[in-house]
Design an enzyme around this catalytic site. Structure first.
Site, PDB file in Angstrom:
ATOM      1  N   TYR A 111       0.866  -1.319   0.168  1.00 25.34           N
ATOM      2  CA  TYR A 111      -0.079   0.013   0.073  1.00 25.34           C
ATOM      3  C   TYR A 111       0.804   1.185  -0.041  1.00 25.34           C
ATOM      4  CZ  TYR A 111      -4.611  -2.300   0.359  1.00 25.34           C
ATOM      5  OH  TYR A 111      -5.796  -2.685   0.124  1.00 25.34           O
ATOM      6  N   SER A 112       0.576   2.205   0.844  1.00 28.04           N
ATOM      7  CA  SER A 112       1.376   3.574   0.768  1.00 28.04           C
ATOM      8  C   SER A 112       2.758   3.571   1.075  1.00 28.04           C
ATOM      9  CB  SER A 112       0.673   4.394   1.816  1.00 28.04           C
ATOM     10  OG  SER A 112      -0.762   4.820   1.270  1.00 28.04           O
ATOM     11  N   VAL A 113       3.573   2.632   1.617  1.00 25.64           N
ATOM     12  CA  VAL A 113       4.812   2.300   1.544  1.00 25.64           C
ATOM     13  C   VAL A 113       5.317   2.554   0.313  1.00 25.64           C
ATOM     14  CG1 VAL A 113       6.626   0.900   2.257  1.00 25.64           C
ATOM     15  CG2 VAL A 113       4.476   0.767   3.457  1.00 25.64           C
ATOM     16  N   GLY A 114       4.812   2.699  -0.794  1.00 21.35           N
ATOM     17  CA  GLY A 114       5.089   2.815  -1.943  1.00 21.35           C
ATOM     18  C   GLY A 114       5.259   4.100  -2.265  1.00 21.35           C
ATOM     19  N   LYS A 115       4.492   5.141  -1.685  1.00 22.21           N
ATOM     20  CA  LYS A 115       4.569   6.514  -1.914  1.00 22.21           C
ATOM     21  C   LYS A 115       5.733   7.060  -2.178  1.00 22.21           C
ATOM     22  CE  LYS A 115      -0.341   7.827  -1.099  1.00 22.21           C
ATOM     23  NZ  LYS A 115      -1.068   6.763  -0.322  1.00 22.21           N
TER      24      LYS A 115
END
Length: 358
Positions: A62-66
């Site tokens: 999820y947002s760990v990729g932002k």
């Protein structure tokens, strides 16, 4: 041989699995410039035939990729291809919101939700979603407020990468960052890499309802469109894994994430390979916005792609409990990648165990 100084971390990780609070995960920690913890455990799917979690098992974080998507754009900034305070429209003709590159990176551009309702299949249609954002009216005057650009962040950042460089953000990441730094992570997986993926599962059946929040709220609009981003049938499908939805569908190992943060912690160099200037890393990890976040509904300090915490650490957590961050004061990089979508209590306990060892 495992480093005996970090035995408490090993014990905590194994307890999470033994008690059933965790079903499958990986944990990696670098301390003082070298890897000191690299653990995997559990299984990659439900059922009696499930495979054991391997060092090369990928999972949607999820947002760990932002921050990973942000770093692709920041690498182009570092190379002088665009400026942080340039208007987005200078590179993306037809982009209506009067936002700058910096505002896009710091979640202050006013575009936290895709404006047109789209079905789950839209995750594979980059041009459709980017086009929706280009013509969208901002929810607030860019730069005056922040709200996590929950599903939109990757398309805002990624379309700028594509307009400036020509490659998709997934291709750019593979060629320019993941390849040189040997990071096992990516957007838009090949069929071979999809076969390495763990299936996500809910920690409890109400998890997706809790994550959406109040019906009609900004948060609900931000995390519900395109449809399917909280639906296991979509998340565990080739459609999702093969698409580039960079705000929320990085697939990674904890080892790959920890290496990334170790390189940033060292000022932009990993294993002798310099990707970023120390000046760029300093600017990227500096607080750009400190105040209420209209989507998260709490005080948030945004850097250029990450959240900054009271103890001086910077990084990003993802819905469901995956996390990656660097702690410059204590000198470590930490990454946890889980397939069991639940709260952050697991990560908090692992961090407490780590701090007790330092």
């Amino acid at each position: 041989m495992p480093d005996v100084r970090f035995a408490a971390v090993h014990d905590c990780f194994h307890d999470l699995l033994a008690t059933g609070r965790e079903t499958g995960a990986s944990l990696a920690i670098w301390y003082d410039g070298r890897p000191v913890v690299d653990l995997v455990g559990g299984v990659t799917a439900a059922g009696p035939d499930a495979a054991g979690w391997r060092p090369d098992t990928l999972v949607n974080v999820y947002s760990v990729g932002k921050p990973v998507a942000a770093l692709c754009l920041l690498l182009l900034v570092d190379r002088g291809r665009l400026g942080l305070d340039d208007p987005v429209a200078a590179y993306w003709p037809g982009f209506r919101a009067p936002a700058t590159v910096r505002q896009v990176l710091s979640h202050t551009a006013g575009l936290p939700a895709f404006p047109v309702p789209r079905p789950a299949t839209a995750v594979a249609d980059w041009d459709l979603l980017a086009g929706d954002l280009a013509t969208a009216e901002p929810e607030w005057t860019p730069g005056t407020a922040a709200g996590e650009h929950a599903w939109t962040y990757g398309h805002l950042v990624g379309e700028l990468v594509r307009r400036v460089d020509g490659r998709s953000v997934g291709r750019f990441l593979a060629d320019e960052i993941a390849g040189p730094w040997r990071l096992d992570l990516g957007f838009g997986l090949s069929p071979a890499d999809q076969r390495r993926c763990a299936d996500l599962s809910y920690g409890d059946p109400d998890w997706p309802v809790r994550m959406v929040g109040e019906p009609g709220s900004l948060r609900a609009r931000a995390v519900s469109n395109p449809a399917g981003g909280l639906d296991l049938a979509v998340l565990n499908s080739p459609l999702w894994r093969g698409a580039e939805m960079p705000a929320v569908n990085l697939h990674a190992t904890a080892t790959g994430l920890a290496r990334l943060y170790a390189g940033l912690l060292a000022g932009g160099t990993l294993d002798g390979v310099r990707l970023f200037s120390p000046e760029l890393v300093a600017e990227a990890t500096r607080v750009q916005y400190d105040g209420p976040d209209l989507v998260l509904d709490r005080r948030t300090r945004w850097t250029l792609g990450m959240q900054w915490e009271e103890d001086g650490s910077w990084g990003m957590g993802g819905l469901g409990g995956s996390c990656g961050w660097a702690d410059p004061e204590r000198g470590y990089a930490f990454a946890y990648a889980t397939a069991r979508l639940a709260g952050f209590d697991r990560v908090e306990e692992l961090a407490e165990a780590l701090h007790s060892c330092l």
